[in-house]
Design an enzyme around this catalytic site. Structure first.
Site, PDB file in Angstrom:
ATOM      1  N   LYS A 188     -14.685  92.379 107.198  1.00  0.00           N
ATOM      2  CA  LYS A 188     -13.978  91.941 105.996  1.00  0.00           C
ATOM      3  C   LYS A 188     -13.755  93.132 105.091  1.00  0.00           C
ATOM      4  O   LYS A 188     -14.404  93.326 104.071  1.00  0.00           O
ATOM      5  CB  LYS A 188     -14.775  90.854 105.271  1.00  0.00           C
ATOM      6  CG  LYS A 188     -13.866  89.971 104.437  1.00  0.00           C
ATOM      7  CD  LYS A 188     -12.943  89.164 105.330  1.00  0.00           C
ATOM      8  CE  LYS A 188     -11.761  88.608 104.558  1.00  0.00           C
ATOM      9  NZ  LYS A 188     -10.809  87.954 105.422  1.00  0.00           N
ATOM     10  N   SER A 384      -6.653  84.921 107.723  1.00  0.00           N
ATOM     11  CA  SER A 384      -7.659  84.447 106.774  1.00  0.00           C
ATOM     12  C   SER A 384      -7.267  83.066 106.245  1.00  0.00           C
ATOM     13  O   SER A 384      -7.227  82.110 107.000  1.00  0.00           O
ATOM     14  CB  SER A 384      -7.856  85.466 105.650  1.00  0.00           C
ATOM     15  OG  SER A 384      -9.171  85.376 105.138  1.00  0.00           O
TER      16      SER A 384
END
Length: 585
Positions: A188, A384
């Protein structure tokens, strides 16, 4: 003073009258003159330049003022593809000229458009291309042409793909503006620029794999169109062997080096136009608008709803550039309750955004698919939060060069306490309970508050992974192993089970019809945005003068850097956002 006040009031009154008159004339003209179809002459050539077309869907608005003053053209790339399909059987259209195409479309949109042009060529009509210069992305589209021209003084950019990420750790130390980062997922890396001064091994691994996968798609398509073996294409890219027109031609990337007048004369010869007469042309915008407004009415009573979700995911109504729960949930509800709609295709082009909004849209899809089939079509991105709203569909389609995955979440807390200390500012808090004070950017982050925030991030990550596991019929552990915020190309996502098939929007529509067991149908576009004239007026050119001024004064790169910082400062709540801004060159 009274006289001066009267003068000022009069001037303001005149100004307001002129503005209202001006806007009124435009609105009346748009309402009564906007539906005129452009006449298509015999033996015409469509000129394909997509500079002014940016999205799959141009949007529909309930307020006519918003429609008139919206920056968007009345057509999207999906309309263009439908028009190219119609041109195959239009006796008046003899070919397509890709002329100095300079668009901001993404590679997945280009892939869909390329497929449409390939199909058009099979009808026996020609596709030719001319440009003064070709960027690598533009060449990817133009290489589909039967004949590719290049200006003698031009150039062709063909060197493989690259991406760059800016890092701000030193900037934070020097400025005193610090970003407190709370995340889950080793990949991330949306927040990595605020933690490090260089790219982590995990981030470099995923970017390298992503670029190689996308390049495999791009080079394979070019190889097929230009009949150049893949190893040779890679040699050309490595050696910059297309950097001049002569090299580009010698290595088979272009066919003819000539000025634009020679190109047009060649088309005249192809169409057997003699003398000084010019050949008939029609722009892709006009031809598409003509196709939209004059196409025969589909008498089928069954419909497939196409719901477009494009842009970052934010709370609120949303619009053609922003996915909001207001318009999205309303569109899903309307399609679900409409008896004529037999299936739904959700077209996603999004890097993600608000985790809460993503979950609200996910829930609406969960309710909808119990009533009607829901098929997802992924565009340039469905990453995402973009994947969050896709994961529970009955079927998921992606282009091979779609960017997807990035299953992970993070939170950012801007903290200005180092800057405040440098300026001699001290902030004190008074509270009745141990945790009663809200987070303050002017006070160092309390470790207990950070722990509570991390707990929230972990909760949303588990929810996200659980949704994916249930939607994709996988275990939590299986999803977690391919999650951690890592991005995947569409072709990679197919191998690991995140998508079902490789294909474009029309493939998804065909699948939706099959699942609904219908053979004849029409399509209906959603959503219709509930925007006011005031919303759109704030985006008029005179309201953007500050942005243009700043860009001019500090340069495009510096402006983009500042905008990235501002965007991250504005993000509220936990984010399910793509790990970084990818600018593939």
């Amino acid at each position: 003073m009274k006289f001066l006040g009267n003068v000022i009031a009069t001037v303001i009154g005149i100004f307001v009258f002129i503005m209202l008159f001006f806007f009124g004339v435009i609105l009346i003209g748009a309402i009564f003159g906007g539906d005129d179809a452009v006449s298509v002459k015999s033996d015409s050539v469509i000129e394909l330049n997509l500079k002014d077309i940016k999205n799959d869907y141009a949007g529909k608005y309930k307020d006519p003022w918003v429609t008139v003053f919206s920056e968007q053209k009345g057509i999207g790339i999906s309309d263009v593809i439908n028009a190219i399909e119609a041109a195959k059987t239009d006796d008046k259209i003899k070919g397509i000229s890709i002329l100095n195409d300079e668009s901001s479309l993404g590679l997945a949109q280009y892939k869909d458009l390329r497929n449409a042009l390939e199909s058009f060529k099979k009808s026996g009509k020609f596709v030719w291309a001319y440009a003064n210069t070709y960027s690598q992305k533009e060449y990817y589209l133009n290489s589909v042409a039967n004949t590719v021209y290049l200006n003698p003084a031009g150039d062709l950019d063909f060197k493989g793909l690259s991406s760059e990420v800016m890092f701000f750790k030193d900037f934070q130390d020097k400025s005193g503006i610090h970003m407190e980062v709370i995340r889950h997922g080793k990949y991330k890396s949306a927040v990595e620029p605020f933690l490090e001064n260089k790219m982590s091994d995990a981030n470099r691994e995923q970017v390298t794999a992503l670029l190689n996968s996308i390049w495999a798609t791009v080079s394979a398509d070019i190889s097929k169109s230009r009949n150049i073996p893949l190893p040779r294409l890679n040699e050309i890219a490595n050696g910059l062997l297309a950097r001049t027109p002569e090299l580009a031609k010698a290595n088979g990337l272009v066919d003819i080096i000539a000025y634009e007048d020679v190109y047009h004369n060649a088309i005249k010869k192809q169409l057997k136009v003699t003398g000084d007469d010019d050949y008939n042309k029609i722009s892709i915008e006009d031809y598409t608008q003509n196709n939209v407004t004059t196409a025969l009415t589909n008498t089928a009573t069954d419909e497939i709803a196409i719901i477009y979700a494009q842009g970052e995911i934010e709370s609120g109504e949303g619009d053609v550039n922003v996915i909001g729960e207001g318009s999205m949930r309303r569109a899903l509800q309307e399609a679900r309750k409409n008896d004529d709609v037999k299936a739904i295709v959700l077209r996603i082009d999004s890097p993600g955004g608000s985790a809460l909004t993503s979950d609200l849209i996910w829930r609406e899809i969960e309710i909808t698919k119990k009533v009607k089939p829901v098929v997802v079509s992924m565009g340039n991105y469905a990453a995402s939060g973009g994947y969050y709203i896709a994961c529970n569909a009955n079927k998921i389609f992606a282009e091979s060069n779609t960017i997807t995955g990035s299953i992970g979440v993070f939170g950012i807390l801007p903290n200005f306490s180092p800057l405040a200390n440098k300026l001699g500012i001290n902030t004190e808090q008074v509270k009745t309970h141990e945790n009663s004070a809200n987070y303050s950017p002017f006070v160092p982050v309390d470790e207990k508050f950070k722990a509570f925030t991390l707990e929230g991030v972990e909760h949303i990550y588990k929810t996200f992974v659980t949704h994916v596991a249930e939607g994709r019929k996988m275990t939590f552990a299986q999803v977690d192993a391919i999650a951690q915020g890592r991005v995947w190309s569409g072709s990679e996502a197919l191998k690991i089970g995140l998508v079902d098939k490789i294909g474009g929007l029309n493939d998804a529509i065909t699948e939706a019809a099959k699942m609904a067991k219908i053979k004849t149908y029409s399509t209906q576009n959603y959503p219709e945005y509930e925007k006011t004239f005031g919303d759109i007026l704030s985006k008029m050119p005179f309201a953007k003068s500050k942005e243009a001024f700043i860009k001019e004064e500090i340069g495009e790169e510096n402006y983009l850097m500042i905008e990235q910082i501002k965007k991250l400062q504005k993000q509220k709540g936990v984010q399910a956002m793509m790990p970084f801004g990818i600018n593939i060159k």
